[in-house]
Write an enzyme that holds these catalytic residues in place. Sequence first.
Site, PDB file in Angstrom:
ATOM      1  N   SER A 135      29.380  35.550  40.473  1.00  0.00           N
ATOM      2  CA  SER A 135      28.822  35.475  39.130  1.00  0.00           C
ATOM      3  C   SER A 135      27.398  36.032  39.123  1.00  0.00           C
ATOM      4  CB  SER A 135      28.884  34.021  38.635  1.00  0.00           C
ATOM      5  OG  SER A 135      28.513  33.921  37.290  1.00  0.00           O
ATOM      6  N   ASP A 169      33.487  38.390  40.991  1.00  0.00           N
ATOM      7  CA  ASP A 169      33.328  38.337  39.537  1.00  0.00           C
ATOM      8  C   ASP A 169      31.847  38.398  39.152  1.00  0.00           C
ATOM      9  OD1 ASP A 169      34.988  38.534  37.332  1.00  0.00           O
ATOM     10  OD2 ASP A 169      34.758  36.429  36.786  1.00  0.00           O
ATOM     11  N   HIS A 200      36.933  32.798  35.920  1.00  0.00           N
ATOM     12  CA  HIS A 200      35.639  33.065  36.534  1.00  0.00           C
ATOM     13  C   HIS A 200      35.243  32.027  37.584  1.00  0.00           C
ATOM     14  CE1 HIS A 200      31.621  34.761  36.675  1.00  0.00           C
ATOM     15  NE2 HIS A 200      31.082  33.593  36.374  1.00  0.00           N
TER      16      HIS A 200
END
Length: 314
Positions: free
Chosen positions: A137, A163, A240
């Site tokens: 992230s 991600d 996610h």
Amino acid sequence: MSPSTTIPSTNVFEIGNYTTTLIKAEPNVCNRNKNRNNSPPKPVLICSPIEEGVFPVLLFLHGYLLYNSFYSLLLQHIASHGFIVVAPQLYLIAGSDANGEIKTTAEITNWLALGLGQVLPPEVKADLGKLGLAGHSRGGKVAFAFALTKSTSLKFSALIGIDPVDGSDVGKQTPPPVLTYVPHSFDLDGTAVLVVGAGLGEVPRNPLFPPCAPKGVNHKYFYSECCKPAYYCVAKDYGHLDMLDDDTKGIRGRPTYCVCKNGESRGPMRIFVGGILVAFLKAYLEDDESELVAIREGYDEKVPIQLSTFEFQV
């Protein structure tokens, strides 16, 4: 027992043959301690094999407002295949600006040479000539940003974005911006890159919450700017945060179940992420491409989840 290469390998999507241990190391704030310079600048969670050997090292950066401990099962999966994984807690409170995290990553990287060896099991040695950098992230954004600064004497041979996200809204970057929107523009001096995307990351969970990995600032755009060698895969039906531990508790753990669009369970995505990271690290830190080539040539059969994208530039 002799070094790690003497233990036979196993399927990268299964737990490896090494027994692992989780180690916590804290900053030493006592100025009177003569060894204070060898303590980490931030709390770190280290997952290491316990068997004798010399092992490559992966520096792993957590996602926005998450705890490093939320990745314990993923870290153990990677370490069980013969890697030392160092996961700092970059901050407890953070705003939109990630410059502080980039600086902290530099400090942690410098600490690896000074202090990592002092906290590992007695017969375990770190090979800092075989070093990887990964982030999830916002941690993925920080990993790319730090790699692009080239501000460390240590050489990262593998860079992984799980991600990765360069902003909090569609097409809106947060400082410092990493994406340039120019294909193949990342100047990484030949560092091999793996970008793993979550197919549900750009899907909002409900009208109240925006997507956790919006279009315009997500995995697709990171991969577009990579140069050879680079791999890119997207897990179709997973979200996610689906690579986190199954049980994330507390004031920061509970929202991980309800803020992002999630898949049916976390286990399959976590196993996939762990396995593809192991195959990639073996290829670019240990010169063993067998697992990565096997996945590349038959991922429909090798990979335990359905992928919507699998691309590579080699």
